[in-house]
Design a protein around this motif. Sequence first.
Motif, PDB file in Angstrom:
ATOM      1  N   THR A  11     -15.904 -61.033  28.374  1.00 19.38           N
ATOM      2  CA  THR A  11     -16.243 -60.944  26.953  1.00 19.38           C
ATOM      3  C   THR A  11     -15.474 -61.982  26.150  1.00 19.38           C
ATOM      4  OG1 THR A  11     -16.651 -58.581  27.208  1.00 19.38           O
ATOM      5  CG2 THR A  11     -16.365 -59.399  24.977  1.00 19.38           C
ATOM      6  N   GLY A  71     -21.615 -58.140  18.966  1.00 13.66           N
ATOM      7  CA  GLY A  71     -21.429 -56.696  18.965  1.00 13.66           C
ATOM      8  C   GLY A  71     -22.610 -55.970  19.589  1.00 13.66           C
ATOM      9  N   TRP A  75     -22.435 -54.118  23.201  1.00 12.98           N
ATOM     10  CA  TRP A  75     -22.730 -52.690  23.308  1.00 12.98           C
ATOM     11  C   TRP A  75     -23.821 -52.444  24.352  1.00 12.98           C
ATOM     12  CZ3 TRP A  75     -27.248 -49.916  22.321  1.00 12.98           C
ATOM     13  CH2 TRP A  75     -27.102 -48.528  22.381  1.00 12.98           C
ATOM     14  N   GLN A  82     -16.941 -49.597  28.087  1.00 11.43           N
ATOM     15  CA  GLN A  82     -17.001 -49.760  26.643  1.00 11.43           C
ATOM     16  C   GLN A  82     -15.667 -50.151  26.015  1.00 11.43           C
ATOM     17  OE1 GLN A  82     -18.770 -46.187  25.128  1.00 11.43           O
ATOM     18  NE2 GLN A  82     -20.820 -47.042  25.300  1.00 11.43           N
ATOM     19  N   LEU A  86     -15.053 -53.548  24.031  1.00  9.46           N
ATOM     20  CA  LEU A  86     -14.665 -53.455  22.626  1.00  9.46           C
ATOM     21  C   LEU A  86     -13.377 -54.236  22.356  1.00  9.46           C
ATOM     22  CD1 LEU A  86     -15.268 -52.215  19.866  1.00  9.46           C
ATOM     23  CD2 LEU A  86     -13.867 -50.274  20.542  1.00  9.46           C
ATOM     24  N   LEU A  89     -14.243 -57.841  22.486  1.00 10.84           N
ATOM     25  CA  LEU A  89     -14.893 -58.297  21.255  1.00 10.84           C
ATOM     26  C   LEU A  89     -13.867 -58.584  20.167  1.00 10.84           C
ATOM     27  CD1 LEU A  89     -18.009 -55.955  21.006  1.00 10.84           C
ATOM     28  CD2 LEU A  89     -18.013 -58.422  21.413  1.00 10.84           C
ATOM     29  N   PHE A 148     -20.554 -52.861  16.904  1.00  9.50           N
ATOM     30  CA  PHE A 148     -20.422 -52.120  18.158  1.00  9.50           C
ATOM     31  C   PHE A 148     -20.184 -50.640  17.862  1.00  9.50           C
ATOM     32  CE2 PHE A 148     -18.193 -50.335  21.753  1.00  9.50           C
ATOM     33  CZ  PHE A 148     -18.776 -50.941  22.859  1.00  9.50           C
ATOM     34  N   GLU A 152     -22.639 -47.478  18.706  1.00  7.32           N
ATOM     35  CA  GLU A 152     -22.125 -46.387  19.536  1.00  7.32           C
ATOM     36  C   GLU A 152     -22.197 -45.061  18.789  1.00  7.32           C
ATOM     37  OE1 GLU A 152     -20.842 -44.298  22.678  1.00  7.32           O
ATOM     38  OE2 GLU A 152     -21.526 -46.384  22.660  1.00  7.32           O
TER      39      GLU A 152
END
Length: 169
Positions: A11, A71, A75, A82, A86, A89, A148, A152
């Motif tokens: 990421t 984002g 996701w 996750q 996250l 990100l 994100f 979620e």
Amino acid sequence: MARHVRPFAVTVLALAAAAVLAGLLWSWLSPRVPYQITERGLVLADPSTQALIAADGWFAVITGGLGLVCGAVGWYLGRRHQLAVLLGLCAGGVLGSFVTFWVGSTFTLGVVTVEAAGQPGVTIVPGVLALTASGVRVTWPLCAVGFFGLLEGMNGYRESPLRKPYGIG
């Protein structure tokens, strides 16, 4: 712990790679500030110029748009990891903002035009691309992490058994 390092690293590296293109796009779209050469050095040629604000605005639009895209993609693709995605990100967005700024201010793309009402015999030159509002550097990670979280939260609400408390529907 070790199984979360790979999604985090992928990421961060993907966002850093996208930041190079974002920096080139920012350099191409943003106007340059006009300066005049004097015996004291470079002086702002037109104090009422909007080029300083336009550079900040283009930076915020480009990095904010990329933050929303990152984002959403993060996701969608990172459902199994996750937390790692996250955090990637967030860290990748911060790194991406700095890479975008560095690339955009280092390389000049596009036609650099400078419009200023100069006096005869005064040389007007374009300035370097810079950010006057340094707070726009958090646009990318803020939009990526926020979107994100929004996706979620919407997914969690949709799948929640508490959404239908009495089993109706």
